[in-house]
Design an enzyme around this catalytic site. Structure first.
Site, PDB file in Angstrom:
ATOM      1  N   ARG A  98       0.849  -1.196   0.000  1.00 56.34           N
ATOM      2  CA  ARG A  98       0.000   0.000   0.000  1.00 56.34           C
ATOM      3  C   ARG A  98       0.878   1.238   0.000  1.00 56.34           C
ATOM      4  O   ARG A  98       1.907   1.267   0.705  1.00 56.34           O
ATOM      5  CB  ARG A  98      -0.885   0.052   1.262  1.00 56.34           C
ATOM      6  CG  ARG A  98      -1.781  -1.130   1.470  1.00 56.34           C
ATOM      7  CD  ARG A  98      -2.823  -1.301   0.409  1.00 56.34           C
ATOM      8  NE  ARG A  98      -3.723  -0.166   0.245  1.00 56.34           N
ATOM      9  CZ  ARG A  98      -4.582  -0.033  -0.761  1.00 56.34           C
ATOM     10  NH1 ARG A  98      -4.638  -0.958  -1.702  1.00 56.34           N
ATOM     11  NH2 ARG A  98      -5.376   1.018  -0.837  1.00 56.34           N
ATOM     12  N   ASN A 114      12.139   0.486   4.132  1.00 55.74           N
ATOM     13  CA  ASN A 114      11.525  -0.438   3.167  1.00 55.74           C
ATOM     14  C   ASN A 114      12.639  -1.194   2.456  1.00 55.74           C
ATOM     15  O   ASN A 114      13.778  -0.726   2.394  1.00 55.74           O
ATOM     16  CB  ASN A 114      10.725   0.374   2.145  1.00 55.74           C
ATOM     17  CG  ASN A 114      10.045  -0.493   1.100  1.00 55.74           C
ATOM     18  OD1 ASN A 114       9.445  -1.523   1.433  1.00 55.74           O
ATOM     19  ND2 ASN A 114      10.133  -0.101  -0.155  1.00 55.74           N
ATOM     20  N   HIS A 116      13.428  -2.779  -1.367  1.00 52.16           N
ATOM     21  CA  HIS A 116      12.965  -2.770  -2.759  1.00 52.16           C
ATOM     22  C   HIS A 116      13.926  -3.630  -3.581  1.00 52.16           C
ATOM     23  O   HIS A 116      15.142  -3.504  -3.445  1.00 52.16           O
ATOM     24  CB  HIS A 116      12.940  -1.332  -3.288  1.00 52.16           C
ATOM     25  CG  HIS A 116      12.468  -1.254  -4.701  1.00 52.16           C
ATOM     26  ND1 HIS A 116      11.134  -1.363  -5.048  1.00 52.16           N
ATOM     27  CD2 HIS A 116      13.148  -1.122  -5.871  1.00 52.16           C
ATOM     28  CE1 HIS A 116      11.015  -1.279  -6.357  1.00 52.16           C
ATOM     29  NE2 HIS A 116      12.221  -1.139  -6.890  1.00 52.16           N
ATOM     30  N   GLU A 149       8.285  10.666   1.335  1.00 51.55           N
ATOM     31  CA  GLU A 149       6.958  10.810   0.707  1.00 51.55           C
ATOM     32  C   GLU A 149       6.905  10.314  -0.730  1.00 51.55           C
ATOM     33  O   GLU A 149       5.845   9.920  -1.202  1.00 51.55           O
ATOM     34  CB  GLU A 149       6.507  12.262   0.814  1.00 51.55           C
ATOM     35  CG  GLU A 149       6.148  12.606   2.254  1.00 51.55           C
ATOM     36  CD  GLU A 149       5.580  13.997   2.399  1.00 51.55           C
ATOM     37  OE1 GLU A 149       4.664  14.345   1.643  1.00 51.55           O
ATOM     38  OE2 GLU A 149       6.083  14.739   3.266  1.00 51.55           O
TER      39      GLU A 149
END
Ligand code: GRF
Length: 202
Positions: A98, A114, A116, A149
């Site tokens: 999300r 995160n 990736h 962001e």
């Protein structure tokens, strides 16, 4: 975070699916000398296999289903509440599918990371392996980064690379990169929990 204290960093892991990176973090946290502990696993999907992994490891789980909320702001407010309820100090996104709102990211800025599966800043987005193969690149890999962001754009904490082999498909490349993810994510979290890496707010 940032101290030599033996108190472990309280980490919540957010998932949406299979949870192999969650498993790598669980395994790392099982070492007595690892400086973090997973205090909660939160999934936006009730059938995420990662929830089983958490239950086997006796880690509390919560489901915050995005479909139960009218918009992203309300979903993110529920996530924030769940994180505060479990007294999370730090958040690891591990296959969490999300997009988070700016308001949520600003609240957790410097305390949320995160993984990736590409060498960022190259190949952001949802299909990095396909894009890497199409590009003819010679290397790929994974990146653990602070969440900001803009998606897949925050400062890098750690990367590991793999060679792209002739005949590689998105699937074979994904499997090779995933193995690297499983060492890279726990190593990056360790750097943060030991205070060796931190996010500087401008
Ligand atoms: C991983 O490739 C991760 O880099 C990406 O989503 C995948 C999640 O896999 N963000 P898993 O759920 O950790 O097995």
């Amino acid at each position: 975070m940032g101290s030599a204290s033996s108190i472990k960093l309280r980490v919540a892991v957010l998932i949406s699916g299979r949870g192999s990176n969650l498993q790598a973090l669980i395994d790392a946290c099982n070492s007595a000398d690892y400086p973090a502990k997973i205090i909660c696993v939160i999934s936006n999907k009730a059938d995420a296999y990662g929830l089983e992994r958490a239950k086997i490891a006796k880690i509390p789980t919560k489901i915050v289903n995005h479909k139960d909320f009218a918009n992203r702001e309300e979903f993110d407010a529920a996530l924030d509440k769940a994180l505060r309820e479990c007294k999370a100090e730090f958040v690891c996104l591990a296959g969490f599918m999300r997009l988070l709102t700016g308001g949520f990211v600003r609240k957790w800025l410097g305390r949320i990371i995160n993984i990736h599966p590409s060498l960022l800043p190259d190949f952001k987005g949802a299909h990095p392996h396909e894009d890497v193969i199409k590009s003819g690149a010679k290397k790929s890999g994974c990146t653990v980064h602070f969440v900001t962001e803009n998606m897949d754009s925050g400062p890098t904490i750690l990367q590991e690379s793999v060679d792209i082999l002739s005949g590689d498909t998105a699937e074979t490349l994904a499997a090779r990169v995933l193995k690297k993810e499983h060492t890279c994510y726990p190593a990056a979290l360790r750097l943060i929990a030991e205070g060796k890496v931190s996010f500087i707010k401008k």
